[in-house]
Design a protein around this motif. Sequence first.
Motif, PDB file in Angstrom:
ATOM      1  N   ASN A  24      -9.842  -4.013  46.103  1.00 27.23           N
ATOM      2  CA  ASN A  24     -11.059  -4.672  46.587  1.00 27.23           C
ATOM      3  C   ASN A  24     -11.972  -3.721  47.334  1.00 27.23           C
ATOM      4  OD1 ASN A  24     -10.204  -7.206  45.595  1.00 27.23           O
ATOM      5  ND2 ASN A  24      -8.964  -7.549  47.438  1.00 27.23           N
ATOM      6  N   TYR A  25     -11.660  -2.436  47.315  1.00 28.69           N
ATOM      7  CA  TYR A  25     -12.418  -1.453  48.084  1.00 28.69           C
ATOM      8  C   TYR A  25     -12.849  -0.304  47.182  1.00 28.69           C
ATOM      9  CZ  TYR A  25     -10.066  -3.955  51.856  1.00 28.69           C
ATOM     10  OH  TYR A  25      -9.595  -4.939  52.688  1.00 28.69           O
ATOM     11  N   TYR A  26     -13.678   0.574  47.753  1.00 27.32           N
ATOM     12  CA  TYR A  26     -14.036   1.831  47.111  1.00 27.32           C
ATOM     13  C   TYR A  26     -13.524   2.970  47.977  1.00 27.32           C
ATOM     14  CZ  TYR A  26     -17.076  -0.607  43.829  1.00 27.32           C
ATOM     15  OH  TYR A  26     -17.545  -1.435  42.842  1.00 27.32           O
ATOM     16  N   ARG A  27     -12.775   3.852  47.351  1.00 26.44           N
ATOM     17  CA  ARG A  27     -12.277   5.028  48.050  1.00 26.44           C
ATOM     18  C   ARG A  27     -13.333   6.130  47.950  1.00 26.44           C
ATOM     19  NH1 ARG A  27      -7.297   6.328  49.698  1.00 26.44           N
ATOM     20  NH2 ARG A  27      -6.482   4.439  48.706  1.00 26.44           N
ATOM     21  N   THR A  28     -13.710   6.696  49.089  1.00 20.58           N
ATOM     22  CA  THR A  28     -14.749   7.723  49.118  1.00 20.58           C
ATOM     23  C   THR A  28     -14.153   9.061  49.540  1.00 20.58           C
ATOM     24  OG1 THR A  28     -15.339   7.244  51.434  1.00 20.58           O
ATOM     25  CG2 THR A  28     -16.488   6.011  49.712  1.00 20.58           C
ATOM     26  N   LYS A  29     -14.826  10.121  49.136  1.00 28.40           N
ATOM     27  CA  LYS A  29     -14.399  11.460  49.519  1.00 28.40           C
ATOM     28  C   LYS A  29     -15.614  12.297  49.871  1.00 28.40           C
ATOM     29  CE  LYS A  29     -11.426  15.299  48.117  1.00 28.40           C
ATOM     30  NZ  LYS A  29     -10.558  15.855  47.044  1.00 28.40           N
ATOM     31  N   MET A  30     -15.522  12.969  51.021  1.00 31.56           N
ATOM     32  CA  MET A  30     -16.567  13.878  51.464  1.00 31.56           C
ATOM     33  C   MET A  30     -15.896  15.181  51.864  1.00 31.56           C
ATOM     34  SD  MET A  30     -19.708  14.622  52.067  1.00 31.56           S
ATOM     35  CE  MET A  30     -20.598  13.070  52.085  1.00 31.56           C
ATOM     36  N   GLY A  31     -16.113  16.248  51.066  1.00 29.78           N
ATOM     37  CA  GLY A  31     -15.383  17.485  51.302  1.00 29.78           C
ATOM     38  C   GLY A  31     -13.904  17.246  51.067  1.00 29.78           C
ATOM     39  N   LYS A  32     -13.092  17.505  52.096  1.00 29.74           N
ATOM     40  CA  LYS A  32     -11.641  17.307  51.989  1.00 29.74           C
ATOM     41  C   LYS A  32     -11.199  15.972  52.576  1.00 29.74           C
ATOM     42  CE  LYS A  32     -10.762  22.281  52.365  1.00 29.74           C
ATOM     43  NZ  LYS A  32     -10.087  23.357  53.152  1.00 29.74           N
ATOM     44  N   HIS A  33     -12.118  15.161  53.037  1.00 32.88           N
ATOM     45  CA  HIS A  33     -11.760  13.956  53.767  1.00 32.88           C
ATOM     46  C   HIS A  33     -12.049  12.695  52.959  1.00 32.88           C
ATOM     47  CE1 HIS A  33     -12.430  16.505  57.605  1.00 32.88           C
ATOM     48  NE2 HIS A  33     -11.176  16.592  57.179  1.00 32.88           N
ATOM     49  N   VAL A  34     -11.228  11.667  53.189  1.00 38.21           N
ATOM     50  CA  VAL A  34     -11.362  10.417  52.453  1.00 38.21           C
ATOM     51  C   VAL A  34     -11.640   9.263  53.409  1.00 38.21           C
ATOM     52  CG1 VAL A  34      -9.898  11.139  50.542  1.00 38.21           C
ATOM     53  CG2 VAL A  34      -8.853  10.066  52.530  1.00 38.21           C
ATOM     54  N   GLY A  35     -12.253   8.198  52.863  1.00 42.76           N
ATOM     55  CA  GLY A  35     -12.558   6.990  53.623  1.00 42.76           C
ATOM     56  C   GLY A  35     -12.606   5.795  52.689  1.00 42.76           C
ATOM     57  N   LEU A  36     -13.102   4.658  53.199  1.00 38.89           N
ATOM     58  CA  LEU A  36     -13.177   3.431  52.418  1.00 38.89           C
ATOM     59  C   LEU A  36     -14.524   2.754  52.616  1.00 38.89           C
ATOM     60  CD1 LEU A  36      -9.716   1.675  53.013  1.00 38.89           C
ATOM     61  CD2 LEU A  36     -10.495   2.726  50.879  1.00 38.89           C
ATOM     62  N   MET A  37     -15.020   2.129  51.538  1.00 44.11           N
ATOM     63  CA  MET A  37     -16.180   1.245  51.590  1.00 44.11           C
ATOM     64  C   MET A  37     -15.763  -0.118  51.060  1.00 44.11           C
ATOM     65  SD  MET A  37     -19.483   3.518  50.402  1.00 44.11           S
ATOM     66  CE  MET A  37     -18.885   3.655  48.723  1.00 44.11           C
ATOM     67  N   ASN A  38     -16.471  -1.177  51.488  1.00 45.43           N
ATOM     68  CA  ASN A  38     -16.188  -2.497  50.932  1.00 45.43           C
ATOM     69  C   ASN A  38     -16.916  -2.681  49.608  1.00 45.43           C
ATOM     70  OD1 ASN A  38     -18.863  -3.089  51.557  1.00 45.43           O
ATOM     71  ND2 ASN A  38     -18.348  -4.274  53.382  1.00 45.43           N
ATOM     72  N   ASP A  39     -16.803  -3.871  49.019  1.00 48.40           N
ATOM     73  CA  ASP A  39     -17.395  -4.075  47.691  1.00 48.40           C
ATOM     74  C   ASP A  39     -18.915  -4.208  47.732  1.00 48.40           C
ATOM     75  OD1 ASP A  39     -17.532  -6.531  48.875  1.00 48.40           O
ATOM     76  OD2 ASP A  39     -16.342  -7.585  47.362  1.00 48.40           O
ATOM     77  N   GLN A  40     -19.494  -4.182  48.951  1.00 50.03           N
ATOM     78  CA  GLN A  40     -20.942  -4.129  49.099  1.00 50.03           C
ATOM     79  C   GLN A  40     -21.423  -2.707  49.404  1.00 50.03           C
ATOM     80  OE1 GLN A  40     -22.865  -6.932  48.497  1.00 50.03           O
ATOM     81  NE2 GLN A  40     -20.841  -7.720  47.857  1.00 50.03           N
ATOM     82  N   PHE A  41     -20.500  -1.757  49.283  1.00 51.22           N
ATOM     83  CA  PHE A  41     -20.781  -0.327  49.480  1.00 51.22           C
ATOM     84  C   PHE A  41     -21.162   0.004  50.923  1.00 51.22           C
ATOM     85  CE2 PHE A  41     -21.597  -1.281  45.031  1.00 51.22           C
ATOM     86  CZ  PHE A  41     -20.729  -0.385  44.413  1.00 51.22           C
ATOM     87  N   HIS A  42     -20.616  -0.764  51.865  1.00 53.20           N
ATOM     88  CA  HIS A  42     -20.793  -0.467  53.278  1.00 53.20           C
ATOM     89  C   HIS A  42     -19.528   0.234  53.785  1.00 53.20           C
ATOM     90  CE1 HIS A  42     -23.657  -4.154  53.357  1.00 53.20           C
ATOM     91  NE2 HIS A  42     -24.313  -3.047  53.067  1.00 53.20           N
ATOM     92  N   PRO A  43     -19.662   1.359  54.488  1.00 53.97           N
ATOM     93  CA  PRO A  43     -18.472   2.065  54.990  1.00 53.97           C
ATOM     94  C   PRO A  43     -17.697   1.195  55.982  1.00 53.97           C
ATOM     95  CG  PRO A  43     -20.433   3.460  55.101  1.00 53.97           C
ATOM     96  CD  PRO A  43     -20.921   2.075  54.791  1.00 53.97           C
ATOM     97  N   ILE A  44     -16.379   1.132  55.801  1.00 51.68           N
ATOM     98  CA  ILE A  44     -15.533   0.433  56.766  1.00 51.68           C
ATOM     99  C   ILE A  44     -14.560   1.400  57.436  1.00 51.68           C
ATOM    100  CG2 ILE A  44     -15.704  -1.858  55.736  1.00 51.68           C
ATOM    101  CD1 ILE A  44     -13.143  -1.363  54.257  1.00 51.68           C
ATOM    102  N   VAL A  45     -14.219   2.479  56.749  1.00 51.55           N
ATOM    103  CA  VAL A  45     -13.443   3.561  57.355  1.00 51.55           C
ATOM    104  C   VAL A  45     -14.159   4.856  57.002  1.00 51.55           C
ATOM    105  CG1 VAL A  45     -11.250   4.794  57.440  1.00 51.55           C
ATOM    106  CG2 VAL A  45     -11.253   2.305  57.187  1.00 51.55           C
ATOM    107  N   ALA A  46     -14.620   5.575  58.013  1.00 48.38           N
ATOM    108  CA  ALA A  46     -15.360   6.807  57.774  1.00 48.38           C
ATOM    109  C   ALA A  46     -14.485   7.833  57.059  1.00 48.38           C
ATOM    110  CB  ALA A  46     -15.862   7.380  59.101  1.00 48.38           C
ATOM    111  N   ALA A  47     -15.115   8.657  56.238  1.00 44.74           N
ATOM    112  CA  ALA A  47     -14.393   9.701  55.500  1.00 44.74           C
ATOM    113  C   ALA A  47     -14.044  10.840  56.448  1.00 44.74           C
ATOM    114  CB  ALA A  47     -15.244  10.207  54.335  1.00 44.74           C
ATOM    115  N   GLN A  48     -12.957  10.628  57.206  1.00 47.35           N
ATOM    116  CA  GLN A  48     -12.533  11.625  58.199  1.00 47.35           C
ATOM    117  C   GLN A  48     -11.034  11.896  58.162  1.00 47.35           C
ATOM    118  OE1 GLN A  48     -13.070  10.098  62.202  1.00 47.35           O
ATOM    119  NE2 GLN A  48     -12.793   7.995  61.523  1.00 47.35           N
ATOM    120  N   TYR A  49     -10.351  11.353  57.145  1.00 49.66           N
ATOM    121  CA  TYR A  49      -8.900  11.508  57.079  1.00 49.66           C
ATOM    122  C   TYR A  49      -8.505  12.383  55.890  1.00 49.66           C
ATOM    123  CZ  TYR A  49      -8.939   7.706  60.421  1.00 49.66           C
ATOM    124  OH  TYR A  49      -9.180   6.943  61.541  1.00 49.66           O
ATOM    125  N   ASP A  50      -7.370  13.070  56.035  1.00 49.92           N
ATOM    126  CA  ASP A  50      -6.845  13.879  54.937  1.00 49.92           C
ATOM    127  C   ASP A  50      -6.182  13.000  53.888  1.00 49.92           C
ATOM    128  OD1 ASP A  50      -7.597  16.157  56.393  1.00 49.92           O
ATOM    129  OD2 ASP A  50      -5.714  16.135  57.497  1.00 49.92           O
TER     130      ASP A  50
END
Length: 289
Positions: A142-168
Amino acid sequence: GLRAIFFLKEGTQYRYGVVDLNDHVIIPFQYKRIYPIGDLRFGVENFEGKTALFSEAGTRLTGFDIDEVSIFRRNLAVITQDQRQGLINRDGIIVLQPQFAEVIVDYDGTVRARKPHEWRVLDHSNKAIHTLDMDQVVRSGNYYRTKMGKHVGLMNDQFHPIVAAQYDYLSDPLHGLAVASREGRYGIIRLNGKQVIPHQYDSVVLQGNFIMTRESLLGSPSWSLYDTFAVKKTERTYEWISSYNGRFFLASNYNKVGVLNRSGKELIHCVYDSILDWNDDQLLVRFHK
């Protein structure tokens, strides 16, 4: 002069500081994490998860507005702010604004910077309804997994960030929780970014309403059982804890196996060589004197 990083334990919380060899406090014991980054500088993280740059004399050179800072190379360090990377010098001055997906300082001092890719979300008529500055966007349940550089995060199905891309690493969410890692250390976060289990473990397993953590103590694995409110259920640590089988956990210490109930209490002490099978009210065990 030489400096040493120490910590004090207050209740269940560790607070880090820096002292010199004369036991004078250089940086007070009030921070979540302190680490050397070269050029006589320290990265100091507060309990809100923000980092500032400190000198060896204990002078704060920046505000606590940095998400991450690398080690210095050629008097430059890569900083991350709001999922974008830039450069800071040893005086705390930003020399390259954080607007890039990735910044690399080579050994000879050459700086390479890359802007993020642009993703467009199209409607049925091929009209762009969202534009995303991310390196990667992948559907995950139900989410979108995002990646920025080496870090990953999550967006909801409306493409709003819910977990910033700051984790390995970031697991698929389960009941509003996810396993996340930073710099090889694992913990549990809620989908609002709040920390449930701190990022200090070698491994973390999230199973239903249970969390199993593993750390290394004196070179040996040490497992503990928590619930999803971060309440520790086991009274001691174990060399191994199995997944929950619907009735109990298997656990071992000193190469002997026992049984824990869902509350972390020992139903059967760790005295058996192995537990071979079980039914509703019996266990088949192997025991050698």
